[in-house]
Design an enzyme around this catalytic site. Sequence first.
Site, PDB file in Angstrom:
ATOM      1  N   GLN A 195       9.120  47.980  25.577  1.00 12.40           N
ATOM      2  CA  GLN A 195       9.562  46.732  26.211  1.00 12.40           C
ATOM      3  C   GLN A 195       8.326  45.858  26.324  1.00 12.40           C
ATOM      4  OE1 GLN A 195      12.842  46.221  26.751  1.00 12.40           O
ATOM      5  NE2 GLN A 195      13.336  48.324  26.104  1.00 12.40           N
ATOM      6  N   ALA A 236      19.380  40.479  30.538  1.00 12.02           N
ATOM      7  CA  ALA A 236      18.689  41.614  29.915  1.00 12.02           C
ATOM      8  C   ALA A 236      17.751  41.156  28.797  1.00 12.02           C
ATOM      9  CB  ALA A 236      19.712  42.608  29.395  1.00 12.02           C
ATOM     10  N   HIS A 237      17.083  42.114  28.187  1.00 11.46           N
ATOM     11  CA  HIS A 237      16.094  41.851  27.135  1.00 11.46           C
ATOM     12  C   HIS A 237      16.712  41.178  25.908  1.00 11.46           C
ATOM     13  CE1 HIS A 237      16.779  46.377  26.024  1.00 11.46           C
ATOM     14  NE2 HIS A 237      17.864  45.685  25.910  1.00 11.46           N
ATOM     15  N   ASN A 238      15.962  40.273  25.363  1.00 10.62           N
ATOM     16  CA  ASN A 238      16.310  39.596  24.098  1.00 10.62           C
ATOM     17  C   ASN A 238      17.493  38.628  24.208  1.00 10.62           C
ATOM     18  OD1 ASN A 238      14.387  41.397  23.151  1.00 10.62           O
ATOM     19  ND2 ASN A 238      15.878  42.763  22.215  1.00 10.62           N
ATOM     20  N   SER A 256      20.362  41.448  23.983  1.00 10.03           N
ATOM     21  CA  SER A 256      20.529  40.789  22.683  1.00 10.03           C
ATOM     22  C   SER A 256      21.790  39.937  22.575  1.00 10.03           C
ATOM     23  CB  SER A 256      20.515  41.814  21.547  1.00 10.03           C
ATOM     24  OG  SER A 256      19.305  42.550  21.580  1.00 10.03           O
TER      25      SER A 256
END
Lengths: 340, 340, 340
Positions: A195, A236-238, A256
């Site tokens: 991460q 969340a991430h991305n 994502s």
Amino acid sequence: MKRTAAELAEHLGAKLTGDRNAVLTGVASPGRARAEDLIYLESPRHRDRAEKSAAASVIAKPGERFAGKTVLEVANPKLAFAKAAAWLLPETRTHAYVHPSAIISPSAKVAPSASIGPYVVIEDEVQIGAGTQVAAFCFLGHGARLGEDCILHPHVTLYAGARIGHRVEIHSGAVIGSDGFGYVSGEGRNWKFPQIGSVEIADDVEIGANTAIDRGSLETTRIAKGVKIDNLVQIAHNVEIGEHSIIAAQTGVSGSSTIGKSVLIAGQVGIADHCHLEDGSVAGAQAGIPTGKTIRKGQVVWGTPARPLDKFKEQYAWFARLPELADRLRKLEASTKPRS
Amino acid sequence: MKRTAAELAEHLGAKLTGDRNAVLTGVASPGRARAEDLIYLESPRHRDRAEKSAAASVIAKPGERFAGKTVLEVANPKLAFAKAAAWLLPETRTHAYVHPSAIISPSAKVAPSASIGPYVVIEDEVQIGAGTQVAAFCFLGHGARLGEDCILHPHVTLYAGARIGHRVEIHSGAVIGSDGFGYVSGEGRNWKFPQIGSVEIADDVEIGANTAIDRGSLETTRIAKGVKIDNLVQIAHNVEIGEHSIIAAQTGVSGSSTIGKSVLIAGQVGIADHCHLEDGSVAGAQAGIPTGKTIRKGQVVWGTPARPLDKFKEQYAWFARLPELADRLRKLEASTKPRS
Amino acid sequence: MKRTAAELAEHLGAKLTGDRNAVLTGVASPGRARAEDLIYLESPRHRDRAEKSAAASVIAKPGERFAGKTVLEVANPKLAFAKAAAWLLPETRTHAYVHPSAIISPSAKVAPSASIGPYVVIEDEVQIGAGTQVAAFCFLGHGARLGEDCILHPHVTLYAGARIGHRVEIHSGAVIGSDGFGYVSGEGRNWKFPQIGSVEIADDVEIGANTAIDRGSLETTRIAKGVKIDNLVQIAHNVEIGEHSIIAAQTGVSGSSTIGKSVLIAGQVGIADHCHLEDGSVAGAQAGIPTGKTIRKGQVVWGTPARPLDKFKEQYAWFARLPELADRLRKLEASTKPRS
């Protein structure tokens, strides 16, 4: 700020009827207004409250009149009221200062016009733009960047490397740039997927209290210009969120997923990973959008799993009539049974 | 860290094809990688991106070849990539130090190799193990214990008596050991049930930003080894979570529920009180598990109230066809009506 | 505190059987109790555990007897146990002090018997009542008011002007008085509607960790006496919550909704804007109450959109039987088809 009704009419492009010199110092609801507060009337239902208000000036639709009051006529009174408030209300801007208890790395660059509150920690290589206010207990990790005229309320955490644009307001307890939640299972345990990506938040974004926005895993989490995010939201991430989209409280957007421009997401919506909500789409409260799903441009969805709103409503109406349907089926079975 | 492809192949037990001396200094996505970054290819769909990447070294499935690249062949590329990242990436470990602004009780025991950031408050009888990093603004209440090599990001709160194992990472804003939510109604008000139990978090746990984990009421809230908890999760009093289970963002687990080993709980799941999720069970996003319910070993459930996934899908498919079913029923009624 | 069973019996109005001089110093679960801990038995199912407990004193229903134990007989053992705990357990009250690191405005009024922890920031015109404890890292904004005997755990944020009554307990990470989430769309962007109202929290309220309560937009957000709010709850602008209502974790209440007295709201419930939940109504876990909906006095609702519990259960039972209904319909169609 002290203004006249005529000045405000000019600022809003409104037609004025009544006293051009009526003084305006604030905004209020009809019930709480004093004479110098501006009020607005959107729906005829509330006409009576506006009429009885102590306010001397009203924003209302064309043609509206109120005995003894100055009227500013506009097509969209609520919008004009919001603009008037931004124009009339005193800015919360504090004067430039650095509280002596703030701990600021010598390698950080803090604009002289910024204000840094008590017990703020600013690590190496951080940059803070002109006019930005950083309130008590904020933490700005290594290399974080804040643009101009931002407001960080107390207890905001920026992890290392977070990049924030201009005029961004972040409420207390928000965490920007924490690690994404990604693991790979194997050999009886969960291995953390790296991460190490970044997080970029563009201009004019507002972020609510206790909201969490994770950094990308290998890519970048991006929040575009003008996005408004409520309290206790999880990004969340991305994830990428397009310009001027709105995300209400307690909604979660999984890894994502991409959200287009001017998308409207109500409260407690769950968006699984790798979804795509196209421009102008709308997700109703508590809707659940499954992994990989695309919501088309302008489409309105509800339910879990989410479907077009009109279909959901039709299906749900029949759901409510299920006991009746079952009864009708039972009767039909009885009536068509061969008599032996 | 600077390594060669051959060293990494040995570390991973991978077969190497290509330049044994290819240098590796980091990991990246194919699009962002420089020559010395490691990338991985999991699905043939993304072969093209790997091929075009500037990375000189790729982890891929057996038999994969990329022109001019060194290939490390493994059965599970994503898992190997995660392991490689853990091995290659520089640890965020700071050197041992105690910031002069930290307030540490004389009765606390802080290992000499621990690092304590600015404005940390450490109360009486706290214990902090070797190599543990406590970032700015963390609060460690009376008697709290932290094992070795833990990372507490800024703004973590440990209530008095919280016990944390080794290699635990806790993200910003998380609160560990707050009072459980238990009241007894009587005489027109709510009496607080005693919330005097403890909370124990075992080794290798990760806890997300702004997550809350309550202490037990009279017993202990337990999070077992290797559990991973995402952001904004609620863990109530007396809950027990078994080894290596995963809990995604915004999920809530109510009082006295127990969760087995290697359970997978998606985002926004609600687990009512006194439930039992057996080992290896799975709850889909937004599922709602009612009070006292048991989810059997390995079972996958979805919906509110939750049921086996295949049943939910079958029922839901018919739900979507309810208007059609109702129409067919109406026609049948019309056709079988006695003609008078 | 050290008490005798007879003193406790008098305090509770309980009938005592056994040793009047049995000493009581704490409360515990049967399995953890030492001789001087009080336990209680609510359900005959757990009689065995009580019997085997090392505790010398038990609160139980009239007529219950345990070999060698002193029994305090009451109609509602759990309620009596909660009262006994409040009476027996040492108060966490710290002695009056102000930590030298606290930053307190000269215009703030802090009662001499209050205690102010390390790294607390108290701005101008704040008022803090007698006996109130403010733990580390709390932020009290301009003009905030705290009554008597309140407890603020570490990392609580009160925005400017927040008003808190007496005996209020606020857990770590809670944010009180943040801006409401109100925008008016126009000219391609979102204009912030003024969020300049206030927030008032009455006596005996408890607020959970990382919960967010917004100030009113033009009006006031009000939490009445005795309300209990769990962790990670969202209370939006202008919401009003009536006396003794209970709101479980991760629930969200949207703008301008009103909640009556003694309402019970389970976890992860979503209440849209402008709803009204009348006195004594109940919303089941994950229920979703749509905009403008009224839930009648004492009504119990579940589901999204929420409906009366018994209807929801009946409809849901048929939902689970949809595959069977569809099959029966198909057979009926086949049997009534005209044979050609």
